[in-house]
Design a protein around this motif. Structure first.
Motif, PDB file in Angstrom:
ATOM      1  N   GLN A  85       0.821  -1.206   0.000  1.00 17.13           N
ATOM      2  CA  GLN A  85       0.000   0.000   0.000  1.00 17.13           C
ATOM      3  C   GLN A  85       0.860   1.263   0.000  1.00 17.13           C
ATOM      4  O   GLN A  85       0.528   2.251  -0.668  1.00 17.13           O
ATOM      5  N   GLU A  86       1.972   1.225   0.712  1.00 17.41           N
ATOM      6  CA  GLU A  86       2.858   2.390   0.740  1.00 17.41           C
ATOM      7  C   GLU A  86       3.416   2.686  -0.650  1.00 17.41           C
ATOM      8  O   GLU A  86       3.470   3.851  -1.075  1.00 17.41           O
ATOM      9  N   ASP A  87       3.830   1.648  -1.367  1.00 13.89           N
ATOM     10  CA  ASP A  87       4.354   1.845  -2.726  1.00 13.89           C
ATOM     11  C   ASP A  87       3.291   2.421  -3.658  1.00 13.89           C
ATOM     12  O   ASP A  87       3.556   3.354  -4.425  1.00 13.89           O
ATOM     13  N   SER A  88       2.088   1.861  -3.606  1.00 17.69           N
ATOM     14  CA  SER A  88       1.027   2.355  -4.488  1.00 17.69           C
ATOM     15  C   SER A  88       0.633   3.783  -4.138  1.00 17.69           C
ATOM     16  O   SER A  88       0.391   4.616  -5.021  1.00 17.69           O
ATOM     17  N   LEU A  89       0.599   4.099  -2.844  1.00 20.70           N
ATOM     18  CA  LEU A  89       0.258   5.462  -2.431  1.00 20.70           C
ATOM     19  C   LEU A  89       1.330   6.458  -2.854  1.00 20.70           C
ATOM     20  O   LEU A  89       1.018   7.583  -3.276  1.00 20.70           O
ATOM     21  N   TYR A  90       2.590   6.066  -2.754  1.00 21.44           N
ATOM     22  CA  TYR A  90       3.665   6.961  -3.188  1.00 21.44           C
ATOM     23  C   TYR A  90       3.609   7.197  -4.693  1.00 21.44           C
ATOM     24  O   TYR A  90       3.869   8.316  -5.176  1.00 21.44           O
ATOM     25  N   ASN A  91       3.297   6.160  -5.460  1.00 22.94           N
ATOM     26  CA  ASN A  91       3.177   6.333  -6.913  1.00 22.94           C
ATOM     27  C   ASN A  91       2.031   7.279  -7.255  1.00 22.94           C
ATOM     28  O   ASN A  91       2.170   8.163  -8.123  1.00 22.94           O
ATOM     29  N   GLU A  92       0.893   7.120  -6.591  1.00 22.74           N
ATOM     30  CA  GLU A  92      -0.234   8.018  -6.830  1.00 22.74           C
ATOM     31  C   GLU A  92       0.101   9.446  -6.406  1.00 22.74           C
ATOM     32  O   GLU A  92      -0.264  10.408  -7.078  1.00 22.74           O
ATOM     33  N   TYR A  93       0.805   9.580  -5.287  1.00 24.00           N
ATOM     34  CA  TYR A  93       1.168  10.912  -4.802  1.00 24.00           C
ATOM     35  C   TYR A  93       2.137  11.607  -5.764  1.00 24.00           C
ATOM     36  O   TYR A  93       1.981  12.796  -6.080  1.00 24.00           O
ATOM     37  N   SER A  94       3.137  10.870  -6.252  1.00 22.83           N
ATOM     38  CA  SER A  94       4.090  11.454  -7.205  1.00 22.83           C
ATOM     39  C   SER A  94       3.392  11.859  -8.495  1.00 22.83           C
ATOM     40  O   SER A  94       3.672  12.916  -9.060  1.00 22.83           O
ATOM     41  N   SER A  95       2.488  11.003  -8.966  1.00 21.40           N
ATOM     42  CA  SER A  95       1.734  11.344 -10.172  1.00 21.40           C
ATOM     43  C   SER A  95       0.877  12.586  -9.956  1.00 21.40           C
ATOM     44  O   SER A  95       0.779  13.449 -10.832  1.00 21.40           O
ATOM     45  N   ARG A  96       0.277  12.690  -8.775  1.00 17.31           N
ATOM     46  CA  ARG A  96      -0.554  13.870  -8.483  1.00 17.31           C
ATOM     47  C   ARG A  96       0.290  15.130  -8.382  1.00 17.31           C
ATOM     48  O   ARG A  96      -0.142  16.213  -8.829  1.00 17.31           O
ATOM     49  N   VAL A  97       1.487  15.038  -7.834  1.00 16.46           N
ATOM     50  CA  VAL A  97       2.383  16.199  -7.755  1.00 16.46           C
ATOM     51  C   VAL A  97       2.799  16.639  -9.150  1.00 16.46           C
ATOM     52  O   VAL A  97       2.858  17.850  -9.452  1.00 16.46           O
ATOM     53  N   ARG A  98       3.077  15.684 -10.047  1.00 17.18           N
ATOM     54  CA  ARG A  98       3.454  16.048 -11.422  1.00 17.18           C
ATOM     55  C   ARG A  98       2.299  16.724 -12.141  1.00 17.18           C
ATOM     56  O   ARG A  98       2.492  17.720 -12.872  1.00 17.18           O
ATOM     57  N   LEU A 158      -2.930  17.565  -1.408  1.00 14.47           N
ATOM     58  CA  LEU A 158      -1.599  16.959  -1.351  1.00 14.47           C
ATOM     59  C   LEU A 158      -1.169  16.721   0.102  1.00 14.47           C
ATOM     60  O   LEU A 158      -0.541  15.705   0.408  1.00 14.47           O
ATOM     61  N   TYR A 159      -1.524  17.662   0.984  1.00 18.11           N
ATOM     62  CA  TYR A 159      -1.179  17.483   2.399  1.00 18.11           C
ATOM     63  C   TYR A 159      -1.904  16.269   2.986  1.00 18.11           C
ATOM     64  O   TYR A 159      -1.314  15.483   3.736  1.00 18.11           O
ATOM     65  N   SER A 160      -3.178  16.094   2.641  1.00 17.36           N
ATOM     66  CA  SER A 160      -3.935  14.948   3.146  1.00 17.36           C
ATOM     67  C   SER A 160      -3.366  13.640   2.619  1.00 17.36           C
ATOM     68  O   SER A 160      -3.256  12.654   3.362  1.00 17.36           O
ATOM     69  N   ARG A 161      -2.990  13.628   1.349  1.00 15.84           N
ATOM     70  CA  ARG A 161      -2.410  12.410   0.776  1.00 15.84           C
ATOM     71  C   ARG A 161      -1.093  12.045   1.461  1.00 15.84           C
ATOM     72  O   ARG A 161      -0.856  10.892   1.829  1.00 15.84           O
ATOM     73  N   LYS A 162      -0.230  13.055   1.640  1.00 20.75           N
ATOM     74  CA  LYS A 162       1.070  12.792   2.276  1.00 20.75           C
ATOM     75  C   LYS A 162       0.892  12.402   3.741  1.00 20.75           C
ATOM     76  O   LYS A 162       1.609  11.541   4.260  1.00 20.75           O
ATOM     77  N   ASN A 163      -0.065  13.019   4.418  1.00 10.90           N
ATOM     78  CA  ASN A 163      -0.318  12.681   5.807  1.00 10.90           C
ATOM     79  C   ASN A 163      -0.787  11.236   5.950  1.00 10.90           C
ATOM     80  O   ASN A 163      -0.377  10.532   6.879  1.00 10.90           O
TER      81      ASN A 163
END
Length: 493
Positions: A273-286, A363-368
Motif C-alpha cells: 500500500q505504501e508503494d502504491s500510495l507513493y506512486n499516486e502521490y508522485s503522479s498527483r504532484v506532477r 496533497l497534504y492529506s495524501r502525504k499525511n
C-alpha cells in the motif's frame, strides 16, 4: 546454574503475569472512558460488550508488554536485592550478566512474539474490533422519551409526553403525530395516559393509550374555491398502537468494508500500500506542476533576446537553464508591451495562487495518510524492541534500587514509561508532519533509551551506588561537615 536459572525464572514470571494483566486492565479502563458515550443507553447485550472489550484488550497488548516487562524486571531484581539474595549470588562468583542470562532469553523471545502478534494477530483483531465498533456506533439508542419536548427517534412519528412516572412507567399527556406517509401531519393522536414497551426482538414498540382521541385529515372533496377540508375524529377508552422500529436491532457491519484501513494490514500489505500510495502521490504532484500557468509573453521576449524566433510557431517556450536579465529585458520593451506583460503576469499569478490553494490541502492529506501507513509499519518494530530495551533498564534499576514489592518499582516504572511514551509521541508527531525523517522520528525514543539501558546495565554490573540514597546522604554530610569545620577554624594573627 540450572537451579539458579529456574529460581530466577520463577521469581520473574509471577510478577510479569500479574503486572501484565494489571496493565491491560488499566489501559482497558481508558478505552471505556473514551467510548462510553457510544455504548451507554443502546440496549447492547452482554456478549456484544464482552466481545468488544476482548478485541480492545488485544489491541492494548503491544503497549502492555513493554510496561509489564519493565515493572516485572524491577520487582524481580529489587526483591533479590532487598532480601540480599543478589549479594549472596554475586559473592559466590556469579556475575550480573550470568544472573540475567535466562531473562535475556525470555526478553528476546517476548520481543519476537510481540512482533509476531503485531504483524499477524493484531490486524485481524483490529478488523473485528473496528467492524464491531462501527456497528455499535450505528446502533440507535433505546427509546427514551423526554418530558415536555417532541422526540423524532422513530422514523415517521413525532411523540411528546408531558409527564412520566418512573416507578409505574406510566406516561401522561401524550401527543403522537403520524407522518409516515410523507404527507405532513395528517394524523394526530392525543391521550390522557398510556404505557410503552418494546418487543423482545426490538422490531416493534407497543403503546397502550387510555382516554384519548385521534383525528385524521381526509382528501379534499372539491377543487377550486369550493374546496373543503374534512377530517375524521375518533374517541377511545383504550387503544393499542403498534409502531414498527427500524435501526433498533443490532446489525453487524461487513468486515470487508474496513480491510483497506492501514491498522488492519500486516507488514507485506503495508509495504504494497505504501508503494502504491507513493506512486499516486508522485503522479498527483506532477499533474499539479503541469497545471501551473506561465506567461507566454515573457517567454517570447526572453526568446527574442537569447535565441532566434520562428514566426510560424505559436508556442514560445524557454529552454531549460536559460539565463536572462529581467531588468534589461523589461526596459527594452515599449510601454504597451510592459503594461501587457504586467497585467498578464498578475492574471497568471492569481490563477496559480488559486490552483495552489486548491491542491495544497489535497496533497497534504495524501502525504499525511502515507505517513500514517509508514508509521504503522515502523510501530510494529518499535514496540517489540521496547520490550528488550525496558528489560535492560528495569533489571539494572531493580538491582541498584534494591526495593521490591509494588511501591518504589511501580513509581519508577510509571515515570519511566510515561517519559518513553511522551518522547515516542513527540517523535511520531514530528515524523507525521514531515519535520523529521520518518526513521528518526519513529525510532527517536529507542535512540534515547537504548544508551540509558546500556549505561544502567554497566553501572549495575560494577555495583555502582547510582541510585542509593544513603550514598548521597553520606556525601552531603561529609560536604557540610567540611564546610562547617572550615568556618570554625580560627584565623591566624
Amino acid at each position: 546454574m540450572k537451579r539458579l536459572h529456574l529460581f530466577i525464572l520463577r521469581t520473574f514470571f509471577g510478577p510479569f503475569l500479574m503486572t501484565f494483566f494489571i496493565v491491560v486492565f488499566v489501559l482497558l479502563m481508558q478505552f471505556l472512558w473514551k467510548y462510553i458515550d457510544d455504548m451507554v443507553g443502546k440496549g447492547l447485550e452482554w456478549n456484544i460488550v464482552a466481545e468488544l472489550l476482548l478485541y480492545a484488550s488485544f489491541a492494548l497488548i503491544p503497549m502492555a508488554f513493554p510496561l509489564a516487562m519493565l515493572l516485572a524486571s524491577i520487582m524481580t531484581f529489587g526483591n533479590l536485592g532487598e532480601n540480599y539474595e543478589l549479594v549472596a549470588i554475586k559473592a559466590s562468583g556469579i556475575s550480573l550478566f550470568r544472573i540475567m542470562r535466562p531473562l535475556i532469553v525470555v526478553a528476546v523471545a517476548l520481543s519476537l512474539f510481540a512482533f509476531y502478534f503485531s504483524n499477524n494477530v493484531l490486524p485481524k483483531t483490529n478488523l473485528k474490533f473496528g467492524a464491531l465498533l462501527v456497528s455499535v456506533k450505528k446502533q440507535k439508542p433505546e427509546m427514551i422519551i423526554p418530558e415536555g419536548v417532541f422526540t423524532n427517534e422513530i422514523d415517521g412519528y413525532s411523540i411528546k409526553v408531558d409527564k412520566k412516572n418512573n416507578k409505574t412507567n406510566m406516561l401522561y399527556g401524550l401527543m403522537i403525530y403520524d407522518h409516515k406517509e410523507n404527507k405532513g401531519n395528517i394524523k394526530v393522536t392525543i391521550a390522557d395516559s398510556g404505557s410503552m414497551k418494546i418487543s423482545e426482538d426490538k422490531k416493534y414498540m407497543v403503546m397502550t393509550l387510555y382516554s384519548g382521541q385521534s383525528a385524521t385529515d381526509l382528501e379534499p372533496n372539491k377543487r377550486g374555491k369550493n374546496r373543503t377540508y374534512a377530517f375524521r375524529r375518533e374517541s377511545f377508552g383504550k387503544e393499542v398502537v403498534t409502531i414498527p422500529l427500524e435501526g433498533f436491532d443490532f446489525q453487524r457491519t461487513d468486515e470487508n468494508r474496513l480491510r483497506s484501513a492501514y491498522k488492519m494490514m500486516n507488514l507485506s500489505q503495508l509495504n504494497n500500500q505504501e508503494d502504491s500510495l507513493y506512486n499516486e502521490y508522485s503522479s498527483r504532484v506532477r499533474r499539479f506542476a503541469v497545471s501551473m500557468n506561465y506567461p507566454q509573453t515573457l517567454s517570447k521576449a526572453v526568446l527574442s533576446m537569447t535565441q532566434p524566433i520562428d514566426s510560424l510557431k505559436r508556442d514560445y517556450r524557454v529552454q531549460a537553464d536559460t539565463l536572462a536579465n529581467f531588468e534589461d529585458l523589461f526596459q527594452s520593451l515599449d510601454s504597451h508591451a510592459q503594461s501587457e506583460l504586467i497585467s498578464t503576469a498578475l492574471g497568471v499569478a492569481r490563477s496559480n495562487q488559486q490552483t495552489i490553494n486548491q491542491n495544497l490541502n489535497e496533497l497534504y492529506s495524501r502525504k499525511n495518510f502515507i505517513n500514517k501507513v509508514t508509521m504503522e509499519k515502523h510501530r510494529k518494530f518499535t514496540w517489540s524492541v521496547a520490550c528488550l530495551i525496558f528489560f535492560f533498564i528495569g533489571a539494572p534499576l531493580g538491582a541498584i534500587i534494591r526495593k521490591g514489592g509494588l511501591g518504589m518499582p511501580v513509581v519508577v516504572s510509571i515515570l519511566m514509561f510515561i517519559t518513553y511514551y511522551m518522547v515516542s509521541i513527540s517523535g511520531e508527531k514530528f515524523a507525521r508532519e514531515d519535520m523529521w525523517n520518518m526513521t528518526n522520528g519513529m525510532w527517536f525514543s529507542t535512540f534515547l533509551f537504548l544508551p540509558l539501558g546500556i549505561f544502567l546495565t554497566y553501572k549495575s554490573a560494577n555495583d555502582s551506588a547510582l541510585l542509593n540514597l544513603e550514598t548521597y546522604q553520606h556525601n552531603l554530610k561529609r560536604l557540610f561537615s567540611f564546610l562547617f569545620k572550615k568556618k570554625e577554624k580560627p584565623e591566624k594573627n
